[in-house]
Structures are given as structure tokens and as C-alpha cells.
Design a protein around this motif. Structure first.
Motif, PDB file in Angstrom:
ATOM      1  N   HIS A 125       0.665 -11.758  -8.720  1.00 20.84           N
ATOM      2  CA  HIS A 125      -0.724 -11.526  -9.119  1.00 20.84           C
ATOM      3  C   HIS A 125      -1.711 -12.461  -8.434  1.00 20.84           C
ATOM      4  O   HIS A 125      -2.893 -12.146  -8.347  1.00 20.84           O
ATOM      5  CB  HIS A 125      -0.850 -11.681 -10.635  1.00 20.84           C
ATOM      6  N   VAL A 126      -1.240 -13.619  -7.967  1.00 19.58           N
ATOM      7  CA  VAL A 126      -2.163 -14.575  -7.343  1.00 19.58           C
ATOM      8  C   VAL A 126      -1.915 -14.769  -5.849  1.00 19.58           C
ATOM      9  O   VAL A 126      -2.859 -15.058  -5.099  1.00 19.58           O
ATOM     10  CB  VAL A 126      -2.120 -15.940  -8.068  1.00 19.58           C
ATOM     11  N   ALA A 127      -0.674 -14.644  -5.405  1.00 20.00           N
ATOM     12  CA  ALA A 127      -0.377 -14.853  -3.991  1.00 20.00           C
ATOM     13  C   ALA A 127      -0.635 -13.596  -3.165  1.00 20.00           C
ATOM     14  O   ALA A 127      -0.655 -13.633  -1.938  1.00 20.00           O
ATOM     15  CB  ALA A 127       1.077 -15.296  -3.810  1.00 20.00           C
ATOM     16  N   TRP A 128      -0.810 -12.490  -3.833  1.00 25.06           N
ATOM     17  CA  TRP A 128      -1.183 -11.217  -3.204  1.00 25.06           C
ATOM     18  C   TRP A 128      -2.495 -10.824  -3.862  1.00 25.06           C
ATOM     19  O   TRP A 128      -2.980 -11.504  -4.758  1.00 25.06           O
ATOM     20  CB  TRP A 128      -0.088 -10.182  -3.458  1.00 25.06           C
ATOM     21  N   CYS A 129      -3.131  -9.770  -3.444  1.00 27.12           N
ATOM     22  CA  CYS A 129      -4.333  -9.352  -4.154  1.00 27.12           C
ATOM     23  C   CYS A 129      -4.563  -7.866  -3.960  1.00 27.12           C
ATOM     24  O   CYS A 129      -3.853  -7.191  -3.212  1.00 27.12           O
ATOM     25  CB  CYS A 129      -5.553 -10.151  -3.714  1.00 27.12           C
ATOM     26  N   SER A 130      -5.571  -7.358  -4.646  1.00 31.30           N
ATOM     27  CA  SER A 130      -5.840  -5.931  -4.656  1.00 31.30           C
ATOM     28  C   SER A 130      -6.432  -5.449  -3.329  1.00 31.30           C
ATOM     29  O   SER A 130      -7.301  -6.103  -2.748  1.00 31.30           O
ATOM     30  CB  SER A 130      -6.807  -5.606  -5.802  1.00 31.30           C
ATOM     31  N   GLU A 131      -5.978  -4.284  -2.913  1.00 31.83           N
ATOM     32  CA  GLU A 131      -6.562  -3.655  -1.730  1.00 31.83           C
ATOM     33  C   GLU A 131      -7.984  -3.189  -1.986  1.00 31.83           C
ATOM     34  O   GLU A 131      -8.704  -2.817  -1.060  1.00 31.83           O
ATOM     35  CB  GLU A 131      -5.714  -2.460  -1.276  1.00 31.83           C
ATOM     36  N   ALA A 132      -8.416  -3.211  -3.268  1.00 35.36           N
ATOM     37  CA  ALA A 132      -9.771  -2.770  -3.605  1.00 35.36           C
ATOM     38  C   ALA A 132     -10.843  -3.630  -2.952  1.00 35.36           C
ATOM     39  O   ALA A 132     -12.010  -3.222  -2.883  1.00 35.36           O
ATOM     40  CB  ALA A 132      -9.953  -2.750  -5.121  1.00 35.36           C
ATOM     41  N   TYR A 133     -10.486  -4.834  -2.468  1.00 32.76           N
ATOM     42  CA  TYR A 133     -11.457  -5.636  -1.729  1.00 32.76           C
ATOM     43  C   TYR A 133     -11.989  -4.872  -0.517  1.00 32.76           C
ATOM     44  O   TYR A 133     -13.097  -5.131  -0.047  1.00 32.76           O
ATOM     45  CB  TYR A 133     -10.816  -6.939  -1.243  1.00 32.76           C
ATOM     46  N   VAL A 180      -7.210  -0.609   6.741  1.00 30.03           N
ATOM     47  CA  VAL A 180      -6.921   0.531   5.872  1.00 30.03           C
ATOM     48  C   VAL A 180      -5.929   1.475   6.537  1.00 30.03           C
ATOM     49  O   VAL A 180      -5.069   2.068   5.869  1.00 30.03           O
ATOM     50  CB  VAL A 180      -8.227   1.255   5.478  1.00 30.03           C
ATOM     51  N   ARG A 181      -6.021   1.631   7.849  1.00 32.26           N
ATOM     52  CA  ARG A 181      -5.016   2.440   8.553  1.00 32.26           C
ATOM     53  C   ARG A 181      -3.619   1.871   8.322  1.00 32.26           C
ATOM     54  O   ARG A 181      -2.649   2.618   8.122  1.00 32.26           O
ATOM     55  CB  ARG A 181      -5.326   2.466  10.054  1.00 32.26           C
ATOM     56  N   GLY A 182      -3.518   0.554   8.369  1.00 34.82           N
ATOM     57  CA  GLY A 182      -2.224  -0.080   8.116  1.00 34.82           C
ATOM     58  C   GLY A 182      -1.742   0.163   6.695  1.00 34.82           C
ATOM     59  O   GLY A 182      -0.560   0.448   6.462  1.00 34.82           O
ATOM     60  N   PHE A 183      -2.651   0.059   5.728  1.00 29.15           N
ATOM     61  CA  PHE A 183      -2.273   0.319   4.338  1.00 29.15           C
ATOM     62  C   PHE A 183      -1.865   1.777   4.140  1.00 29.15           C
ATOM     63  O   PHE A 183      -0.937   2.070   3.373  1.00 29.15           O
ATOM     64  CB  PHE A 183      -3.430  -0.028   3.401  1.00 29.15           C
ATOM     65  N   ARG A 184      -2.540   2.682   4.802  1.00 28.89           N
ATOM     66  CA  ARG A 184      -2.177   4.101   4.678  1.00 28.89           C
ATOM     67  C   ARG A 184      -0.745   4.329   5.147  1.00 28.89           C
ATOM     68  O   ARG A 184       0.028   5.060   4.511  1.00 28.89           O
ATOM     69  CB  ARG A 184      -3.128   4.976   5.502  1.00 28.89           C
ATOM     70  N   ALA A 185      -0.384   3.681   6.249  1.00 26.69           N
ATOM     71  CA  ALA A 185       0.980   3.826   6.755  1.00 26.69           C
ATOM     72  C   ALA A 185       1.988   3.150   5.820  1.00 26.69           C
ATOM     73  O   ALA A 185       3.081   3.670   5.581  1.00 26.69           O
ATOM     74  CB  ALA A 185       1.078   3.246   8.161  1.00 26.69           C
ATOM     75  N   LEU A 186       1.590   1.991   5.266  1.00 31.29           N
ATOM     76  CA  LEU A 186       2.500   1.229   4.421  1.00 31.29           C
ATOM     77  C   LEU A 186       2.750   1.924   3.095  1.00 31.29           C
ATOM     78  O   LEU A 186       3.891   1.996   2.621  1.00 31.29           O
ATOM     79  CB  LEU A 186       1.899  -0.161   4.182  1.00 31.29           C
ATOM     80  N   TRP A 187       1.694   2.461   2.470  1.00 27.23           N
ATOM     81  CA  TRP A 187       1.803   3.033   1.134  1.00 27.23           C
ATOM     82  C   TRP A 187       1.758   4.557   1.115  1.00 27.23           C
ATOM     83  O   TRP A 187       1.739   5.155   0.052  1.00 27.23           O
ATOM     84  CB  TRP A 187       0.681   2.497   0.237  1.00 27.23           C
ATOM     85  N   GLN A 188       1.718   5.180   2.277  1.00 27.29           N
ATOM     86  CA  GLN A 188       1.655   6.645   2.384  1.00 27.29           C
ATOM     87  C   GLN A 188       0.443   7.238   1.667  1.00 27.29           C
ATOM     88  O   GLN A 188       0.534   8.229   0.951  1.00 27.29           O
ATOM     89  CB  GLN A 188       2.937   7.323   1.855  1.00 27.29           C
ATOM     90  N   TRP A 189      -0.707   6.586   1.837  1.00 21.21           N
ATOM     91  CA  TRP A 189      -1.933   7.114   1.258  1.00 21.21           C
ATOM     92  C   TRP A 189      -2.403   8.324   2.062  1.00 21.21           C
ATOM     93  O   TRP A 189      -2.490   8.249   3.294  1.00 21.21           O
ATOM     94  CB  TRP A 189      -3.042   6.068   1.284  1.00 21.21           C
ATOM     95  N   PRO A 190      -2.764   9.419   1.420  1.00 15.56           N
ATOM     96  CA  PRO A 190      -3.309  10.561   2.157  1.00 15.56           C
ATOM     97  C   PRO A 190      -4.722  10.256   2.656  1.00 15.56           C
ATOM     98  O   PRO A 190      -5.470   9.506   2.013  1.00 15.56           O
ATOM     99  CB  PRO A 190      -3.318  11.685   1.118  1.00 15.56           C
ATOM    100  N   LEU A 191      -5.088  10.829   3.787  1.00 17.57           N
ATOM    101  CA  LEU A 191      -6.395  10.551   4.378  1.00 17.57           C
ATOM    102  C   LEU A 191      -7.533  10.955   3.445  1.00 17.57           C
ATOM    103  O   LEU A 191      -8.478  10.192   3.228  1.00 17.57           O
ATOM    104  CB  LEU A 191      -6.530  11.278   5.714  1.00 17.57           C
ATOM    105  N   GLY A 192      -7.443  12.161   2.896  1.00 21.19           N
ATOM    106  CA  GLY A 192      -8.525  12.637   2.029  1.00 21.19           C
ATOM    107  C   GLY A 192      -8.725  11.763   0.814  1.00 21.19           C
ATOM    108  O   GLY A 192      -9.861  11.410   0.450  1.00 21.19           O
ATOM    109  N   GLY A 193      -7.629  11.389   0.151  1.00 14.71           N
ATOM    110  CA  GLY A 193      -7.724  10.535  -1.022  1.00 14.71           C
ATOM    111  C   GLY A 193      -8.268   9.157  -0.686  1.00 14.71           C
ATOM    112  O   GLY A 193      -9.024   8.568  -1.463  1.00 14.71           O
ATOM    113  N   THR A 194      -7.898   8.638   0.497  1.00 15.25           N
ATOM    114  CA  THR A 194      -8.390   7.333   0.923  1.00 15.25           C
ATOM    115  C   THR A 194      -9.894   7.370   1.132  1.00 15.25           C
ATOM    116  O   THR A 194     -10.628   6.470   0.689  1.00 15.25           O
ATOM    117  CB  THR A 194      -7.687   6.896   2.216  1.00 15.25           C
TER     118      THR A 194
END
Length: 618
Positions: free
Chosen positions: A350-358, A374-388
């Protein structure tokens, strides 16, 4: 100064107490508390000031002239130093600076010229509540102490709110009794000399996240080292979780440098793909002075174990009951090895990592950089483009978001990307929750949304604080359970000074798709060997949850056969009983039962406590 009863005694780490003004009417209200609890710390007048249970090692108190200060919990300050600070105090507001500098995790109570101040920790691990009892405002560290004195039952609407998954800010801060008020972790309770007038005073705000990683690493290392030293400086034997993850490994290496003898405790996972044991053994090999205990994976309890036998007195429902048996299982074995305290790595995530919402804000201030990340996070977490894109374009205020949540309580679980980049996970209610409970939850959300203020205007920092405080609400109860089991627990990552050091790091360097926990790896460089810092993942323990549902379905069925929630009209027991008979149901894989089980177990515990309490002891 202490004025303790001869029978006083509580295990280390198990401190809970009520606080009274220095008035005759307050002393009269304190009498029933004095009969029920075993320790009393008195005002200079001889009237009760603190009444409750604590271990002598957990309290430092000092008086200088018109000022008295008490520190209850873990804090490396002695009475002489506290007396010097009390002698310099001219206004209770000056305690803000003291509270923001002392290391450890503790309650801070002070009195000056009849005024009283009580505060916990910014983390939320140590809380404060207050209530009007007999025309006097009484503060306490547990809400149920006040509710018991009032003889009040829990508020059914608040029970309904706790069926939300998850319970959003600020609803999670409310006590379970309408007559008991809660104090936000960033606030102190201040009582006027009349003993009745109470106000909340802000003493803490999160640091602005502007410090570079290079500048922050030594400060994080110093804060975490100090937090561990506060628990180990007395020597003796301490035990540490050594899961093999970066968090527990860091704590173990820091503890190994202390005067204490260290016993490292590893629970291998049942999942054949779990690599925790490999990493733990690698770390233990580099700590030859540390005794390493590896428990039998098949002997460790599963999630949902012993739900029917939980008898801990809790002041709110806690999803921590799901893992209670797992958390406490190894403590007797560690006690046999001499451990006086068990250190965990909880809070590191909870403290050594943080939210991607930044990146919602970073996209508007550093667009090119943010797009690459964000491109890196999309690849890491399989976020869809539209939802992102939709999540990043969402500009709703926190109040509007909270109000909108009230209209979608029965909707499907939201997409991960919307919760990761937004204000948080929108709460949900499930099929077994009754229409009456739904109406109560909607009403509470609507009322809260009208005036809700986020933890911080930046949704990333808001999400970080929400996750920290959601975690400490669980750990607060686990700590009490562990102290009752004979080996208190401590989680140094959740000390305020450690949290502040981590939150001050620039989010662009604290959370990145290209590195795992960069703050912790940089801070522990030179403390933890490089071989141990190379780990880039952690075990999920999902098999233990799935197997627990299957193996403990009879307990779950029994839980719903005589459901207190069903008696209150808040759930449909038939739906829950059918689910208990089908533990492999896909909809149960997302922990959606947790909040309902937590509320049911809590209500049953209240019933047991009421039956066990005689009129004389009440």
C-alpha cells in the motif's frame, strides 16, 4: 502518576481505553468503566483520566505544571523526554508538531487547563470515538466501549451499509452505533473545559508527492529502519514473516540488524506455481544468525476456516475474519520459540507501490510522458483501449462519482481499468441483499455524496489513502486478535512516518509499468542483498480461497441457517444457503461474500458477548 489497580494487566499490544475530562460529573460517568476495566491513569486531581486495559510497556506518561501527556502504543520516547516536551507546551494545538515527528504507532492524549485532546494515527490503525454519556463527552479507542456503556444496539442502517462491497469513503469511517461518533484519522478530538463541547481539529495532511526517488530512498530507508528499531531495540526474541516477498524480506533484514534475536516464519503456498518458498529460503540463507521456520503448507488453515467459532470482541464487521485462523495459526509455535512480538510486511503493497489513478492528473500535466506510461500499464494489466480512454476522460468530482454509485449498486462488477484510474472501486450489492438493505445503502450513499470530500483532490493520492485505511481497518482487528493469542503483531510499513516518506515520492517514479516497487528496492539497496531485490511478483494465494470455499461449505451453510442478517431482514438466507451448497459457483471467485460474512460473524459475536455479560459485570 499512574494510579493503577493492583490487578492491572493486559498483554502487550492490547491497549484500549476511555478518556475523561477532569470534572466531577465526568468522574461519576467513569465509575462503571472503572469497575469493568483494570487500569486507571488519573488527573492531578485524582479523578480518572484514562480507564481501560494496557500493558505497562505500552504507556509513557508525564506531567509538567498544568500539562499532562500520555503516549499509548509503540513509541520510542521516555518519560523524561515527554516531561520536557510537556513543560514547553502552551497550547494543545502545539501537539500537532509533536504528533507529526514521533515515530511508531500510538494514541496521543493530553490535557491543559481543563481542555482535553485525544488522537490516533493518520494511518487509521489507531482510532478515536466519542459519545455523550450522562451529559458528558467521553472518548474511547473502541466504539463498542462507548456503546456498551450506553446500552445501545447497533444501527441497522449502518449494518446494511457494511454489506456494500466495498464500503466507500466516508461511509467506512462511521461507527456501527448512531450514538457513537468517529473521529477521522487526520483529526484530533478536542474537548472544552465544560466536558461536553467537542470539536475535531485537523492535525495531519499528506505530503505533496514532489520528491524524487533518488532523494526519497534514504528517507524511506531511515523511516522504515526507525519503525523496526522501535519494536526491536529492547532485544529479546522477535519473529518476522518471511514470505519471500519484498515487503517481509525488507522487515526481516532490518530486524536482523537489531539487538533482538530473530525467528523468520515462512508459510509455503499450496499452489505448485507459488515461488514464495524459493525466495524465502534464498533470503534465509543470507541471514545465518536468523532461525528460519518453514511451516507445513498442508497444515495451514484455508480461507473461511472456523468462522463459526470466532469469539473476538470487535467494534465493527471486518473481512479480516476470513483469514483469522491463517493469521493466528503459527503464533503459538512462535511463542514456543520465545517470540515476544511478530513483525509483518503488511502495508508494503500500500505504501511502496501506488495507484495508477495518478495518471489521470499526469495526463493533463505531462501528457507525452503519461501516454507512454499508460501504454505500458495497458500491456501489463490487459486494459482495453476504449475503457482506458473513458476512465482517463472521466472528470467527475468525488461527490458526483459517489452519487452515481448509488444508482448502480446491482450492476455487474466494474472493469479493472475504471477502478484503477478512477476514484476507486464502485460499491456493489449482490443478489442475496434484501430490497430494504438496498434502500438503506442507497440513502446513506445519497446523503454522504451531498457533502463528501475525497481524501485528496488528486484521485491517485485519494486512492492511496483509501487503500491504506481500508488495510488498517483490518489490521487493527488482527492486532487485537494476535495480542489475545499471546504474541502481538506489528506492521512497521503502516507507521505514519513510513507512510509519509513513501507518499512524498513523485508518483511518476513510484508507480511505473517498467519496475516493481521501485521505492522499496531503492530504499533497501545496501540493506537487502541484490539477489532478494530482483523479485518482480508476489503470490496470490487464490487456491487457498477456492479450496476454503469448498472445504468449509458446511460451516457457511450453518452460518446462514440461523442468520442474524436474515432476522434483521437485510439478506435472503435462502439465496445464501443455495450458494453455500455450490461453492464452485463462478460468481463467488471475486470475494463477493466477504462483506456479508463479516457482518454476520460480527452480529453473532455481539450476541455471544451479550449472553456472557452478567448484570453485575455490565
Amino acid at each position: 502518576m499512574t494510579g493503577l489497580h493492583e490487578s492491572a494487566g493486559a498483554g502487550p499490544g492490547d491497549a484500549h481505553f476511555a478518556v475523561f475530562s477532569d470534572r466531577a460529573d465526568a468522574a461519576a460517568v467513569a465509575r462503571p468503566f472503572s469497575r469493568a476495566w483494570t487500569r486507571i491513569l488519573r488527573h492531578a486531581s485524582g479523578r480518572p483520566w484514562l480507564v481501560g486495559q494496557w500493558n505497562a510497556r505500552d504507556l509513557v506518561a508525564a506531567r509538567a505544571g498544568r500539562v499532562a501527556i500520555a503516549v499509548i502504543g509503540c513509541c520510542p520516547i521516555d518519560a523524561a523526554d515527554l516531561e520536557r516536551r510537556a513543560g514547553r507546551l502552551r497550547d494543545l494545538a502545539e501537539l500537532d508538531a509533536l504528533a507529526r515527528t514521533l515515530p511508531g504507532s500510538f494514541h496521543l492524549v493530553a490535557t491543559l487547563d481543563g481542555r482535553l485532546r485525544v488522537q490516533g494515527t493518520a494511518s487509521g490503525l489507531r482510532l478515536v470515538f466519542h459519545a455523550d454519556i450522562g451529559g458528558v463527552t467521553v472518548a474511547a479507542t473502541r466504539a463498542d466501549m462507548l456503546a456498551t456503556a450506553l446500552g445501545h444496539d447497533p444501527d441497522e442502517e449502518q449494518v446494511a451499509v457494511r454489506l456494500l462491497w466495498p464500503v466507500p469513503h466516508p461511509l467506512a469511517e462511521a461507527s456501527m452505533w448512531r450514538s457513537v461518533s468517529s473521529v477521522s484519522p487526520q483529526d484530533a478530538l478536542v474537548l472544552a473545559p465544560d466536558g461536553r463541547t467537542a470539536r475535531h481539529s485537523r492535525w495531519w495532511s499528506p505530503p505533496e508527492p514532489v520528491r524524487t526517488l533518488a532523494d526519497s530512498a534514504p528517507l524511506v530507508r531511515e523511516a522504515l529502519t526507525t519503525a523496526v528499531d522501535a519494536r526491536t531495540r529492547q532485544g529479546g526474541v522477535v519473529s518476522c514473516d518471511l514470505s519471500g516477498g519484498l515487503d517481509s524480506t525488507s522487515i526481516t533484514f532490518l530486524a536482523a540488524r537489531s539487538p533482538a534475536r530473530v525467528v523468520a516464519s515462512t508459510w509455503p503456498g499450496r499452489d505448485p506455481a507459488d515461488t514464495d518458498l524459493h525466495w524465502a529460503e534464498q533470503a534465509a540463507h543470507l541471514l545465518p544468525e536468523v532461525e528460519h521456520v518453514v511451516w507445513d503448507a498442508d497444515a495451514s488453515p484455508l480461507v473461511y476456516t472456523d468462522l463459526l467459532g470466532i469469539d473476538d470482541l470487535l467494534d465493527e464487521p471486518s473481512i479480516g475474519v476470513m483469514d483469522r485462523s491463517r493469521v493466528l495459526h503459527h503464533l503459538p509455535g512462535l511463542a514456543e520459540r520465545g517470540s515476544r512480538l511478530h513483525l509483518t510486511g503488511i502495508g508494503g503493497d500500500h505504501v511502496a507501490w501506488c495507484s495508477e489513478a495518478y495518471y489521470h492528473r499526469l495526463l493533463r500535466t505531462r501528457p507525452l510522458f503519461a501516454v507512454r506510461q499508460v501504454r505500458g500499464f495497458r500491456a501489463l494489466w490487459q486494459w482495453p483501449l476504449g475503457g482506458t480512454v473513458r476512465a482517463l476522460a472521466d472528470s467527475r468530482s468525488y461527490g458526483k462519482w459517489l452519487a452515481d454509485c448509488g444508482g448502480r449498486l446491482r450492476g455487474p462488477l466494474p472493469a479493472t481499468v475504471s477502478t484503477s484510474l478512477g476514484w476507486g472501486m464502485p460499491p456493489r450489492l449482490f443478489d442475496w441483499v434484501s430490497p430494504d438493505a438496498e434502500r438503506a445503502a442507497r440513502r446513506a450513499l445519497r446523503e454522504a455524496a451531498a457533502s463528501a470530500v475525497p481524501h485528496h483532490r488528486d484521485r491517485g493520492l485519494h486512492a492511496d489513502l483509501e487503500q491504506i485505511r481500508s488495510c488498517t481497518r483490518i489490521i487493527r482487528q488482527w492486532d487485537r486478535m494476535a495480542a489475545g493469542a499471546g504474541v502481538p503483531m506489528a506492521s512497521p510499513f503502516l507507521d505514519d512516518r513510513v507512510i509519509e516518506a513513501c507518499l512524498a515520492v513523485r508518483p511518476s517514479e513510484r508507480v511505473t509499468p517498467w519496475a516493481y516497487k521501485p521505492v522499496l528496492t531503492a530504499a533497501m539497496n545496501g540493506v537487502v542483498p541484490a539477489a532478494c531485490l530482483r523479485r518482480t511478483n508476489k503470490a496470490a494465494a487464490s487456491m487457498d480461497a477456492v479450496n476454503g470455499l469448498r472445504e468449509h461449505r458446511a460451516d457457511l451453510l450453518a452460518l446462514w441457517e440461523d442468520s442474524r442478517l436474515e432476522q434483521l431482514g437485510l439478506v435472503d438466507g435462502a439465496v445464501l444457503r443455495r450458494l453455500a451448497e455450490r461453492p464452485a459457483t463462478p460468481e463467488l471467485h471475486d470475494a463477493v461474500l466477504y462483506s456479508t460474512i463479516a457482518a454476520e460473524v460480527w452480529l453473532r459475536g455481539l450476541g455471544r458477548a451479550a449472553k456472557a455479560t452478567t448484570p453485575a459485570s455490565a
